[in-house]
Design an enzyme around this catalytic site. Structure first.
Site, PDB file in Angstrom:
ATOM      1  N   PRO A 208      84.029  18.812 -69.622  1.00  0.00           N
ATOM      2  CA  PRO A 208      83.719  17.376 -69.634  1.00  0.00           C
ATOM      3  C   PRO A 208      83.994  16.293 -70.558  1.00  0.00           C
ATOM      4  O   PRO A 208      84.059  15.117 -70.593  1.00  0.00           O
ATOM      5  CB  PRO A 208      82.104  17.279 -69.370  1.00  0.00           C
TER       6      PRO A 208
ATOM      7  N   TYR B  64      80.672  36.028 -70.624  1.00  0.00           N
ATOM      8  CA  TYR B  64      80.652  35.047 -71.827  1.00  0.00           C
ATOM      9  C   TYR B  64      79.944  36.124 -72.789  1.00  0.00           C
ATOM     10  O   TYR B  64      78.851  36.396 -72.958  1.00  0.00           O
ATOM     11  CB  TYR B  64      79.603  33.963 -71.628  1.00  0.00           C
TER      12      TYR B  64
END
Length: 303
Positions: A213, A60
């Protein structure tokens, strides 16, 4: 309907709503954020609000998010469980490429330890990817990859092994080779292709940790959830936001689910963590079963 507030992650017990740090990097999860101080403030606020499970990866940025975590939180509070993943790398343009050969997996773990400033990680997920350009000849056998992960576990560099973007057959294959602490797959109220993997995790007592999510860019993200009439109805009933209802649905879906919603905003962080306080009843869950599903052929593109 009451639901458990904690669940197991390997040998640890953690709060069921943690924090996914991916969005703290710059656009495309590449380079530094526009406001590093704001990113560090989100991390510190997460800890203040009881987050004890942070999900990250060296790729990342690369390095950017791990360095932000270290700057913001080290020396780390007792009980904080940091989970990372290996199996991918970035090129100079920010493209996502596989890095799944044993030496690459080992280097990925070592880089995570170095950038985070820790001696061991609570768990590391093996992020499965296709070979460059879909070249099957470049795919490393799963047994070879997991063998390297098990070596790292025995060396004490990782406490537990997870797997990411794996179908049920692959999770079963992995379980024949190593003990798994967690599985990370795309899963949300609008995208449920991994329901069979969730069921396997429940059968085996393994944490299921959905990424995206609240949906991904390919499924319309939180906006698609907010537009669904069933989600809106339940949100109005509970005085909650639609995002909170979508996260609460996951918490009520199965007690093995651990959430790691990500954000670069303190306000959104506080909203996401508030989902743990939304108690859905059977009527709510029945209504939310009717939420329209959105196919996402590239859900696993960036995690």
């Amino acid at each position: 309907m009451a639901t458990n507030k904690t669940a197991t992650l390997g040998s640890h017990t953690v709060n069921r709503v943690g924090f996914g740090a991916m969005q703290l990097a710059g656009p495309g999860v590449f380079g530094p954020p526009r406001d590093p101080d704001a990113a560090r403030a989100v991390l510190r606020r997460a800890i203040e609000l009881g987050v004890d499970h942070v999900d990250t990866s060296q790729y990342y940025g690369p390095n950017v998010v791990n360095e932000l975590i270290r700057d913001a939180l080290a020396p780390y509070p007792d009980g904080l469980r940091i989970v990372s993943k290996v199996g991918a790398r970035r090129d100079d343009a920010g493209a996502w490429l596989p890095a799944q050969r044993p030496q690459e997996l080992r280097a990925g773990v070592e880089e995570n330890l170095a950038t985070l400033g820790v001696e061991a990680l609570a768990a590391v997920n093996l992020r499965l990817m296709d070979g460059p350009g879909g070249d099957a000849s470049q795919v490393v056998p799963l047994a070879e990859q997991l063998g390297t992960m098990e070596d790292l576990r025995r060396e004490g560099k990782i406490e537990a092994i997870g797997i990411s973007t794996a179908d049920r057959a692959t999770v079963n294959e992995a379980l024949e080779l190593v003990d798994l602490a967690c599985v990370q797959n795309a899963f949300s109220i609008v995208q449920r292709e991994s329901q069979d993997v969730l069921e396997l995790c429940a059968e085996r007592g393994i944490a299921f940790v959905p990424f995206f999510p609240l949906g991904s860019a390919f499924t319309g993200g939180p906006g698609a959830i907010a537009a669904d009439p069933h989600v809106k109805q339940v949100a109005e009933k509970h005085g909650a936001t639609t995002s909170q209802v979508a996260l609460a649905w996951l918490l009520h879906r199965d007690p093995h689910i651990l959430l790691i919603p990500g954000t670069s905003s303190v306000a959104h962080l506080e909203e996401n963590l508030g989902a743990a306080g939304v108690s859905l009843d059977d009527e709510d869950m029945a209504a939310l079963e009717q939420v329209e599903q959105v196919g996402d052929p590239v859900a696993a593109a960036h995690d």
